[in-house]
Every structure is written in C-alpha cells, then in structure tokens.
Design a protein around this motif. Structure first.
Motif, PDB file in Angstrom:
ATOM      1  N   GLN A   1       0.972  -1.118   0.059  1.00  0.00           N
ATOM      2  CA  GLN A   1       0.089  -0.078   0.043  1.00  0.00           C
ATOM      3  C   GLN A   1       1.034   1.155  -0.022  1.00  0.00           C
ATOM      4  OE1 GLN A   1      -2.361  -0.512   3.409  1.00  0.00           O
ATOM      5  NE2 GLN A   1      -3.853  -1.786   2.557  1.00  0.00           N
ATOM      6  N   THR A   2       0.255   2.269  -0.626  1.00  0.00           N
ATOM      7  CA  THR A   2       0.930   3.580  -0.585  1.00  0.00           C
ATOM      8  C   THR A   2       0.695   4.519   0.687  1.00  0.00           C
ATOM      9  OG1 THR A   2      -0.877   4.530  -1.975  1.00  0.00           O
ATOM     10  CG2 THR A   2       1.297   3.663  -3.058  1.00  0.00           C
TER      11      THR A   2
ATOM     12  N   VAL B   1       6.228   4.961  18.389  1.00  0.00           N
ATOM     13  CA  VAL B   1       6.146   3.717  17.438  1.00  0.00           C
ATOM     14  C   VAL B   1       6.393   4.181  16.012  1.00  0.00           C
ATOM     15  CG1 VAL B   1       4.956   1.812  16.926  1.00  0.00           C
ATOM     16  CG2 VAL B   1       4.727   2.661  19.111  1.00  0.00           C
ATOM     17  N   GLU B   2       7.344   3.592  15.229  1.00  0.00           N
ATOM     18  CA  GLU B   2       7.455   3.721  13.991  1.00  0.00           C
ATOM     19  C   GLU B   2       7.429   2.162  13.441  1.00  0.00           C
ATOM     20  OE1 GLU B   2      10.727   5.710  10.749  1.00  0.00           O
ATOM     21  OE2 GLU B   2      11.264   5.684  13.149  1.00  0.00           O
ATOM     22  N   ILE B   3       6.863   2.158  12.269  1.00  0.00           N
ATOM     23  CA  ILE B   3       6.795   0.778  11.450  1.00  0.00           C
ATOM     24  C   ILE B   3       7.750   1.137  10.253  1.00  0.00           C
ATOM     25  CG2 ILE B   3       5.747  -0.710   9.967  1.00  0.00           C
ATOM     26  CD1 ILE B   3       4.897  -0.916  13.057  1.00  0.00           C
ATOM     27  N   VAL B   4       8.914   0.543  10.240  1.00  0.00           N
ATOM     28  CA  VAL B   4       9.818   0.585   8.999  1.00  0.00           C
ATOM     29  C   VAL B   4      10.028  -0.601   8.109  1.00  0.00           C
ATOM     30  CG1 VAL B   4      11.466   1.897  10.328  1.00  0.00           C
ATOM     31  CG2 VAL B   4      11.837  -0.517  10.604  1.00  0.00           C
ATOM     32  N   GLY B   5       8.980  -1.475   8.133  1.00  0.00           N
ATOM     33  CA  GLY B   5       8.869  -2.424   7.440  1.00  0.00           C
ATOM     34  C   GLY B   5       7.634  -2.198   6.250  1.00  0.00           C
ATOM     35  N   ALA B   6       7.604  -2.675   5.076  1.00  0.00           N
ATOM     36  CA  ALA B   6       6.605  -2.379   4.117  1.00  0.00           C
ATOM     37  C   ALA B   6       5.518  -2.937   4.457  1.00  0.00           C
ATOM     38  CB  ALA B   6       7.003  -3.222   2.706  1.00  0.00           C
ATOM     39  N   ILE B   7       4.232  -2.160   4.285  1.00  0.00           N
ATOM     40  CA  ILE B   7       2.881  -2.247   4.540  1.00  0.00           C
ATOM     41  C   ILE B   7       2.090  -2.985   3.204  1.00  0.00           C
ATOM     42  CG2 ILE B   7       0.775  -1.500   5.757  1.00  0.00           C
ATOM     43  CD1 ILE B   7       3.311  -1.269   7.603  1.00  0.00           C
ATOM     44  N   SER B   8       2.177  -4.317   3.526  1.00  0.00           N
ATOM     45  CA  SER B   8       1.449  -4.973   2.386  1.00  0.00           C
ATOM     46  C   SER B   8      -0.090  -5.069   2.523  1.00  0.00           C
ATOM     47  CB  SER B   8       1.703  -6.537   2.304  1.00  0.00           C
ATOM     48  OG  SER B   8       3.297  -6.357   1.790  1.00  0.00           O
ATOM     49  N   ASP B   9      -1.071  -5.408   1.818  1.00  0.00           N
ATOM     50  CA  ASP B   9      -2.374  -5.506   1.866  1.00  0.00           C
ATOM     51  C   ASP B   9      -2.917  -6.434   2.973  1.00  0.00           C
ATOM     52  OD1 ASP B   9      -3.121  -3.684  -0.179  1.00  0.00           O
ATOM     53  OD2 ASP B   9      -3.371  -5.440  -1.611  1.00  0.00           O
ATOM     54  N   GLY B  10      -3.664  -5.863   4.090  1.00  0.00           N
ATOM     55  CA  GLY B  10      -4.006  -6.576   5.092  1.00  0.00           C
ATOM     56  C   GLY B  10      -3.054  -6.497   6.508  1.00  0.00           C
ATOM     57  N   PHE B  11      -1.988  -6.032   6.055  1.00  0.00           N
ATOM     58  CA  PHE B  11      -1.329  -5.676   7.215  1.00  0.00           C
ATOM     59  C   PHE B  11      -1.777  -4.706   8.256  1.00  0.00           C
ATOM     60  CE2 PHE B  11       3.494  -7.270   5.765  1.00  0.00           C
ATOM     61  CZ  PHE B  11       2.894  -8.524   5.503  1.00  0.00           C
TER      62      PHE B  11
END
Length: 531
Positions: free
Chosen positions: A3-4, A13-23
């Motif tokens: 997703q974009t 809190v920071e997410i540094v991994g890619a966010i794929s559909d459903g995540f």
C-alpha cells in the motif's frame, strides 16, 4: 502488493517494514500501543537478564559448572502445585509443530494431532512478511476462517475437529527490527506474544479455550518470572481473566535444567508444563561448555536420548512436572516420511517408534512430531501405553534422583568425531542457512525436518572441534584448514556460491565457525541478511 498509505501509529512507535495488503488489520494503532506498552515496561529487565547470560558464560568459560540454586531451596522442598490444567490441554499425546505458514497451519490443525504448536521461532524465517502474515494466519485460524487455494484450484479449509492451537513466540534474545519503539527495535518476544494476545485472547476465551503458548530458550527462573509478569500485564490491559494464559516452557538450555521447579513456580498460575527440547538442549550444552575440551561431544548423530547427560535431564523433567501437577512433554521426531522409498521409511519409523516407546514408558504425557504422517504413530503408542488415559501425571517417578553431576556428564557421552560427521555438519548448516535466507525456516534435509536448532548444533560443534583440535577417528585433527577444504567440497556439491543464496550462507557459516568469539545464536548475524 504494498500500500502507499501510511499506518497511523502511537507516539514513539515507527514501522520501518513495508505495509502489504492486510497488514493494517494486524498493525492497528491500538495493537501497536499495546505491544509498545509491554516493551516499555519489560525491555530493560530483558536486557539485564540477557547480560546475566553473558556473565554466566564467562563463569563457564573459566571452568565453573552449573548447580541447583541454594537460595531457592524452599521452592524445591515446599508443597505447591501449578494451576489446574484446562480441559483442552489434558490430552496431549501427539503435538505437531510447524511455522505459521497458511497452508502448513491448515495441514497441522487437520492432522489428527491433539495440539499444534504454530511457530514464530526456530521453524520460521523471520522476514517481515512471514511475521505479519503469520499473525494474520493465526487470527484467521482462531476464527476458523483460514483457507488456502491450491494451484489446481481446490481449496483447503479446516475440518470440524482440529488440534488445540498453541503459539511459540521468538526468544528473549531476539529483536524485531521492523518496529521501533522510542527509536529502538521492539523485543521480538513481546511483539509476537502481544500481537497474538491483542487480536485473539478474547476470541479464544469466547470459544471455550484460551491463549496458549510455548516459551523458548529460557535459561533461568528469572526469565520465567519476566514472562509471568508480561502475562499478568497483558491480561489486565486486555480485560481478560487472570490465568487465561497457559504456557508450556521448553527446557532446551542446559542452565534451565537446574531450575525446572523454580520455572514452574514462577509460572504456576499460567503453567501448562515443560517440554524436553532436545536439539536446542544439545546446542546449549555445546555453547555453554564451548571452552571446556573435556566436554567436547562426538558426531551429533551419536548424541541420542540415551546419552547419559540427556537421559538425566529428561528423567528429571518428568519427575519435576508430575511432582507439581504439570504435563511433561517429550521431544521432537523430525523424520519426514518418503512416499518413494519404503525402505528408508521403515528404518526411520523403527527409530521413531522406539523413541516414543521410551518416552511413554518413562512417564511423559505426550510428544512432538514434525510431519502429519507421524501423528498416528505417536498417538497410537501413547494411547496404548497410557491405557487410554489422557495423561499419566499420577506417575511420580520417585525412583528418579538426578544429581548436578549427572546433568553435566557430557564427558561420559562416548562416541567419536569423524570426517563424515564434520561433513554432515557443514552440509546441513549450509543448506539450512540458505533455506532460512530464502524465507523458509522449516527445511526438509536428508529426510529430516530441520529448524534452526539443528543448524546451531552443527555450527557449534564445528567451532568447538576447531578450537580444541578434536581428533578424528582416523587420527587427523580438526583444523580451520580442514574445515575450509571440506566446506569447499560440500559447497560444490550444493551448486557453489552462485546457487540460490549459498554465497551468503557460506559467508555466515565461516563467520560463525572461524571467529575467535562464539556467536550466541546464528540467527543474530543472519537476521541482518533478511528483509
């Protein structure tokens, strides 16, 4: 598909991994706030306990041996029991294990096993996709919504009767680098545990069961206390009744064998028993006594459950569990049946049956298998030897009296070190690391389902044999030059450095076995190679 849009995250809190559909359904703001709260409260203690491991290692390197603790004698000699076992954990004759892969979860839950340990730890390569998809798969399995479409278009779903689900989070030593809390990677144990609890605890309870766990790699009762405190906070924060969680602890490190009663005591309100995690236990023995040449073990195929130090620890485990009203779970049968070679099957199944006969007659209440085809083999043996009883906790094994010396009797292991054993260690380590780097943490190698523990034994033995110049059965000594020569042979047989990720695998293995310092876990440096 990625997703974009960005996730909404709590402060710090920071997410540094890619966010794929459903995540986003797993990584919700509330879920992230919950796991961040666990991390902030308990991470400093985790780091202190990990430092204590290193301090104990220095003591072992200087010749010290572990012993039963003098300051916890009152726990060992007083009368107490763990909390009553939930109904759906009373019978655990055969438990199947495997990663939180969608297809494999369905197969395991449908296998006819009494329970299924879904693994975020040694059977899973912790890529970001694997970790978050594993949480999605666990959530869907809890709600019986999990399905998988095969290449031929057929769809796998859950049977009416399925195995009881247990989750194994990663060990205290691991971080999850894709989630930062106040600028630092979150504790992987608390991330795996917390995400599963947040999304599933209430649902599990509503369905008449509970959030059940396996806890890996503990080395002391203080580490068990940390888990118990995390359990209490998680249940309070989520508003679920205290004691809903049940956890089985893997006794898979040698120091933990000296604190089994204390570990049960710390978790007594949440305990579901102990498990004899045999492969990691052998690795722990190699690692903790790496600097003591008299404790050098022979080829790993010669270290069996009847080897004196292994026999002592498993008998003490049964005695300890039943004394305290807890289940004693046996170790892994890693054989993968072959549908093409019945001769290999019969030889291997003979060994599996003998192993499970020994466990059931020793007093274990159940055991582990790695493949669905072994479920009926294990269940039949336990059902027969237990006379149909759901467990045999009434067998106190008061005949067992294990000393500290017997638990560390590695020097009585016998056997020998051979070129074949050295080659096998090199080949298995390379194959497993390559598989792990490719995102597969449960790898079929030589008709065995291997996870990180087997590769740990392999590389640990190579390191120790080189350091102490172990003598082969043909009179030669193991040296770094001999290792490099045999490594090149085995690497060539696997296709060379250019094949798959063997270039990275050999780089990692060389670092593990040739460095002067012994790396605590191979997954620590290898994790830097994963996305």
């Amino acid at each position: 598909m990625t997703q974009t849009t960005e996730l909404s995250t709590p402060a710090g809190v920071e997410i540094v991994g890619a966010i794929s559909d459903g995540f986003e359904t797993i990584l919700s703001e509330d879920a992230l706030a919950f796991v961040a709260g666990l991390h902030r409260q308990f991470n400093a203690r985790r780091q202190e306990l990990l430092q204590r491991r290193m301090e104990r290692q220095v003591e072992f390197d200087n010749g010290a041996l572990p012993d039963f603790l003098s300051d916890t004698e009152e726990i060992r000699f007083s009368s107490w029991q763990v909390a009553p076992t939930p109904e759906d954990l009373q019978q655990r004759w055969a438990e199947i294990t495997g990663p939180v892969d969608r297809k494999m979860m369905i197969g395991a839950l449908n296998s006819g096993a009494d329970a299924f340990m879904a693994d975020f730890e040694d059977a899973l390569s912790p890529t970001w996709d694997n970790i978050v998809n594993g949480q999605i798969n666990a959530r869907d399995a809890v709600r019986r919504e999990i399905s998988f479409e095969n290449p031929d278009g057929s769809v796998r779903t859950l049977n009416e009767q399925i195995a009881t689900l247990l989750i194994r989070p990663r060990g205290w030593h691991l971080d999850e680098k894709h989630v930062l809390v106040d600028g630092q990677p979150i504790c992987a144990s608390l991330f795996d545990f917390g995400m599963y609890m947040f999304h599933n605890a209430a649902e599990r309870i509503a369905r008449g069961t509970g959030p059940y766990f396996y806890l890996p790699k503990l080395e002391s009762h203080l580490e068990a206390r940390l888990w118990n405190d995390a359990f209490v906070k998680a249940q309070d924060d989520l508003g679920v009744p205290q004691g809903s969680i049940r956890a089985t602890v893997l006794i898979e490190t040698l120091p933990a064998a000296f604190e089994m009663e204390e570990i049960l005591y710390e978790l007594r309100d949440h305990s579901a028993g102990l498990n004899a995690g045999r492969w990691d236990y052998i690795f722990s023995a190699v690692k903790r006594f790496k600097s003591q040449p008299t404790f050098t073990l022979p080829d790993r195929v010669q270290v069996t459950m009847t080897t004196p130090f292994m026999r002592a620890y498993t008998e003490l485990l049964v005695r300890t569990c039943h004394k305290r009203g807890a289940h004693a779970m046996g170790g892994m049968a890693a054989f993968i049946p072959s549908r093409r070679d019945p001769e290999i099957n019969e030889v291997a199944l003979t060994g599996v049956r003998a192993d499970k006969e020994r466990e059931s007659t020793d007093g274990f209440d159940g055991t582990w298998v790695a493949h669905p085809d072994l479920v009926s083999v294990a269940r039949d043996i336990f059902e027969t030897n237990l006379g149909g009883a759901r467990n045999q906790r009434e067998r106190m094994r008061e005949d067992v009296d294990v000393s500290a010396g017997e638990l560390v009797s590695l020097d009585q292991s016998g056997g020998s070190v051979s070129e074949a054993g050295l080659r096998a260690n090199i080949s298995v380590a390379l194959q497993y690391i390559n598989s792990w780097l490719n995102g597969v943490g449960a790898a079929g190698i030589n008709n065995l389902m291997e996870d990180a523990a087997t590769a740990e034994i392999s590389r640990g033995q190579i390191w120790q044999w080189i350091r102490h110049g172990a003598e082969l059965d043909d009179g030669r000594s193991v040296t770094s030059d001999l290792y490099e020569s045999l490594r090149d042979d085995e690497l060539a047989a696997l296709g060379g450095r250019g094949e798959s990720r063997y270039g990275d695998a050999v780089e990692i293995l060389d670092q593990l076995v040739l460095n002067d310092e012994f790396t605590e876990f191979l997954t620590l440096p290898a994790y830097e190679y994963l996305d």
